[in-house]
Scaffold this motif. Structure first.
Motif, PDB file in Angstrom:
ATOM      1  N   ALA A  14       0.837  -1.360   0.097  1.00 15.26           N
ATOM      2  CA  ALA A  14       0.060   0.093   0.150  1.00 15.26           C
ATOM      3  C   ALA A  14       0.770   1.223  -0.130  1.00 15.26           C
ATOM      4  O   ALA A  14       0.645   2.346  -0.807  1.00 15.26           O
ATOM      5  CB  ALA A  14      -0.836   0.036   1.219  1.00 15.26           C
ATOM      6  N   TYR A  15       1.923   1.172   0.729  1.00 18.13           N
ATOM      7  CA  TYR A  15       2.975   2.495   0.905  1.00 18.13           C
ATOM      8  C   TYR A  15       3.456   2.622  -0.605  1.00 18.13           C
ATOM      9  O   TYR A  15       3.404   4.008  -0.729  1.00 18.13           O
ATOM     10  CB  TYR A  15       3.700   2.128   2.079  1.00 18.13           C
ATOM     11  N   HIS A  16       3.971   1.819  -0.918  1.00 20.49           N
ATOM     12  CA  HIS A  16       4.918   1.893  -2.183  1.00 20.49           C
ATOM     13  C   HIS A  16       3.846   2.045  -3.578  1.00 20.49           C
ATOM     14  O   HIS A  16       4.394   2.752  -4.330  1.00 20.49           O
ATOM     15  CB  HIS A  16       5.909   0.757  -2.282  1.00 20.49           C
ATOM     16  N   LEU A  17       2.914   1.115  -3.567  1.00 18.63           N
ATOM     17  CA  LEU A  17       2.247   1.271  -4.835  1.00 18.63           C
ATOM     18  C   LEU A  17       0.784   1.883  -4.794  1.00 18.63           C
ATOM     19  O   LEU A  17       0.216   2.078  -5.879  1.00 18.63           O
ATOM     20  CB  LEU A  17       2.091  -0.291  -5.181  1.00 18.63           C
ATOM     21  N   HIS A  18       0.493   2.277  -3.516  1.00 20.94           N
ATOM     22  CA  HIS A  18      -0.645   3.178  -3.343  1.00 20.94           C
ATOM     23  C   HIS A  18      -1.858   2.323  -3.505  1.00 20.94           C
ATOM     24  O   HIS A  18      -2.694   3.022  -4.257  1.00 20.94           O
ATOM     25  CB  HIS A  18      -0.421   4.435  -4.226  1.00 20.94           C
ATOM     26  N   TRP A  19      -1.772   1.170  -3.540  1.00 23.97           N
ATOM     27  CA  TRP A  19      -2.893   0.127  -3.462  1.00 23.97           C
ATOM     28  C   TRP A  19      -3.743   0.285  -2.492  1.00 23.97           C
ATOM     29  O   TRP A  19      -3.159   0.460  -1.268  1.00 23.97           O
ATOM     30  CB  TRP A  19      -2.709  -1.206  -3.929  1.00 23.97           C
ATOM     31  N   SER A  20      -5.150   0.197  -2.471  1.00 27.40           N
ATOM     32  CA  SER A  20      -5.886   0.035  -0.917  1.00 27.40           C
ATOM     33  C   SER A  20      -6.043  -1.358  -0.574  1.00 27.40           C
ATOM     34  O   SER A  20      -5.618  -2.334  -1.285  1.00 27.40           O
ATOM     35  CB  SER A  20      -7.389   0.336  -1.691  1.00 27.40           C
ATOM     36  N   TRP A  21      -6.506  -1.323   0.759  1.00 24.12           N
ATOM     37  CA  TRP A  21      -6.301  -2.541   1.475  1.00 24.12           C
ATOM     38  C   TRP A  21      -7.394  -3.473   0.501  1.00 24.12           C
ATOM     39  O   TRP A  21      -7.049  -4.842   0.538  1.00 24.12           O
ATOM     40  CB  TRP A  21      -7.184  -2.034   2.735  1.00 24.12           C
ATOM     41  N   GLU A  23      -8.018  -3.723  -2.606  1.00 23.70           N
ATOM     42  CA  GLU A  23      -7.076  -4.144  -3.894  1.00 23.70           C
ATOM     43  C   GLU A  23      -6.244  -5.434  -3.502  1.00 23.70           C
ATOM     44  O   GLU A  23      -6.080  -6.361  -4.257  1.00 23.70           O
ATOM     45  CB  GLU A  23      -6.540  -3.019  -4.439  1.00 23.70           C
TER      46      GLU A  23
END
Length: 56
Positions: A14-21, A23
């Motif tokens: 989530a931090y590096h790729l900005h994906w949601s929980w 996803e």
């Protein structure tokens, strides 16, 4: 993987790729772990390049 390991993996992606929980959690476990491994390898390569450039 224990709960703490899962939390760390989720945070990392989530931090590096900005994906949601949602996803991240909707991915199959092996796919999620493969993305985490690829990201880890990429960060290690970039850090090695930065360190080599600093050394001259």
């Amino acid at each position: 993987m224990n709960l703490e390991g899962l939390r760390r993996e989720l945070f990392f992606l989530a931090y590096h790729l900005h994906w949601s929980w949602s996803e991240i959690m909707s991915m199959p476990t092996d796919e999620r772990q493969a993305f985490a491994a690829l990201l880890r390898e990429q960060i290690e390569r970039e850090n090695a390049e930065i360190n080599a450039a600093r050394r001259g």
